[in-house]
Design a protein around this motif. Structure first.
Motif, mmCIF file in Angstrom:
data_model
loop_
_atom_site.group_PDB
_atom_site.id
_atom_site.type_symbol
_atom_site.label_atom_id
_atom_site.label_comp_id
_atom_site.label_asym_id
_atom_site.label_seq_id
_atom_site.Cartn_x
_atom_site.Cartn_y
_atom_site.Cartn_z
ATOM 1 N N TYR A 7 32.379 38.715 41.038
ATOM 2 C CA TYR A 7 33.310 37.595 41.001
ATOM 3 C C TYR A 7 33.488 37.176 39.538
ATOM 4 O O TYR A 7 32.787 37.653 38.645
ATOM 5 N N TYR A 101 36.229 32.514 40.731
ATOM 6 C CA TYR A 101 37.407 33.208 41.250
ATOM 7 C C TYR A 101 36.960 34.553 41.799
ATOM 8 O O TYR A 101 36.065 35.195 41.230
ATOM 9 N N LEU A 102 37.586 34.987 42.868
ATOM 10 C CA LEU A 102 37.162 36.228 43.514
ATOM 11 C C LEU A 102 37.584 37.460 42.724
ATOM 12 O O LEU A 102 36.878 38.472 42.720
ATOM 13 N N THR A 103 38.735 37.346 42.045
ATOM 14 C CA THR A 103 39.253 38.503 41.298
ATOM 15 C C THR A 103 39.944 38.037 40.027
ATOM 16 O O THR A 103 40.334 36.864 39.898
ATOM 17 N N GLN A 104 40.137 38.976 39.111
ATOM 18 C CA GLN A 104 40.927 38.701 37.911
ATOM 19 C C GLN A 104 42.354 38.306 38.298
ATOM 20 O O GLN A 104 42.960 37.425 37.686
ATOM 21 N N ASP A 105 42.885 38.960 39.313
ATOM 22 C CA ASP A 105 44.260 38.673 39.741
ATOM 23 C C ASP A 105 44.402 37.234 40.237
ATOM 24 O O ASP A 105 45.408 36.569 39.944
ATOM 25 N N SER A 106 43.412 36.744 41.007
ATOM 26 C CA SER A 106 43.505 35.370 41.520
ATOM 27 C C SER A 106 43.398 34.359 40.381
ATOM 28 O O SER A 106 44.058 33.313 40.410
ATOM 29 N N LEU A 107 42.597 34.680 39.364
ATOM 30 C CA LEU A 107 42.503 33.805 38.192
ATOM 31 C C LEU A 107 43.827 33.801 37.444
ATOM 32 O O LEU A 107 44.344 32.728 37.077
ATOM 33 N N GLU A 108 44.391 34.983 37.228
ATOM 34 C CA GLU A 108 45.657 35.071 36.496
ATOM 35 C C GLU A 108 46.762 34.310 37.237
ATOM 36 O O GLU A 108 47.558 33.591 36.625
ATOM 37 N N GLU A 109 46.796 34.455 38.548
ATOM 38 C CA GLU A 109 47.817 33.759 39.342
ATOM 39 C C GLU A 109 47.694 32.244 39.186
ATOM 40 O O GLU A 109 48.690 31.534 39.015
ATOM 41 N N LYS A 110 46.447 31.748 39.225
ATOM 42 C CA LYS A 110 46.218 30.305 39.081
ATOM 43 C C LYS A 110 46.662 29.822 37.704
ATOM 44 O O LYS A 110 47.313 28.763 37.586
ATOM 45 N N GLU A 113 50.419 29.714 37.448
ATOM 46 C CA GLU A 113 50.955 28.571 38.198
ATOM 47 C C GLU A 113 50.810 27.267 37.409
ATOM 48 O O GLU A 113 51.679 26.396 37.448
#
Length: 269
Positions: A7, A101-110, A113
């Protein structure tokens, strides 16, 4: 054996352009197995470390926080010290302890936003420090002052002399309640006046709940608890004013404690 799933443990976010001026120095992450790193998303840089997913997933992390006090204290101190170090180098938006964050992608998305909000926060807190002020009071000198200088209370005290013992007992209780009310009023007015003066040298301020003696472990009662966001060139003026007020009011039972500089914890959420 397959590689462990990881994570993302996020410490904070900083402007990318500041990393060009002050290069990032990796440090040991919270699990002591991974070094901290940087991921950039446009003008925003996230300072993070990888952590073992199994150890930091919801229920496992919650259980660890509840049952492993030694780990909790050590980890919380690590997080705090990392933020203090980063704050000295960069305009830092600090994250709360165990922001996962579970993934790099979820962090980047946040971050994408929240990009506009983040850029606004960078502007608000740039070149600023957070300082905390706690004001403590020894009630006895102040209570004596109220007794001596409140005309209504002095008048009621004089009236007691002519009352019967039974009546005197009940009237004395009323006076005691009146004194406590005046005492609280005096303390509130004093602290609010100090706060108003300190606000003049601060960019932003917030009033917090005063802690009880059970929390502070102090003999003196905490009467005030506030935080200030202060531009670096105003910090000396702020601290000088606190020291001046401390010296002026010490004989009346007051004690001031200013602590900082801290990351802008109270001004980014």
């Amino acid at each position: 054996m397959g590689q462990k799933e990881s994570y993302i443990y996020l410490y904070g976010i900083v402007p990318v352009y500041e990393l060009d001026k002050t290069p990032f120095s990796p440090f040991a992450g919270i699990d002591k197995e991974h070094n901290a790193a940087i991921a950039t998303y446009g003008d925003i840089a996230a300072i993070y470390t990888e952590v073992d997913a199994e150890a930091y997933e919801g229920e496992a992390l919650e259980s660890r926080m509840k049952d492993d006090l030694e780990w909790l204290q050590e980890s919380a101190m690590h997080h705090h010290e990392v933020l203090l170090s980063l704050q000295k180098k960069y305009t830092l938006i600090p994250m709360k302890f165990c922001t996962i964050y579970l993934t790099q992608d979820s962090l980047e998305e946040k971050l994408r936003e929240q990009a506009d909000t983040i850029q606004s926060l960078f502007i608000r807190i740039k070149g600023s420090e957070e300082w905390n002020l706690k004001i403590y009071c020894d009630d006895e000198p102040l209570r004596e002052h109220v007794l001596q200088h409140s005309p209504s209370i002095k008048e009621k005290m004089q009236e007691l002399e002519s009352l019967s013992p039974g009546r005197k007992f009940f009237e004395k209780r009323k006076i005691d309640q009146l004194v406590e009310g005046e005492l609280e009023k005096e303390k509130n007015q004093f602290c609010e006046q100090i706060h108003a003066e300190l606000t003049e040298v601060a960019s932003e301020e917030k009033i917090k709940t005063a802690w009880s003696k059970d929390v502070t472990g102090r003999d003196l009662e905490m009467s005030w608890n506030s935080v200030y966001l202060i531009q670096a060139d105003q910090v000396e003026a702020f601290l000088n004013l606190v020291q001046q007020k401390n010296e002026e009011s010490a004989s009346s039972g007051w004690k001031f404690e200013a602590t900082g500089p801290w990351p802008a914890y109270h001004f980014v959420y």
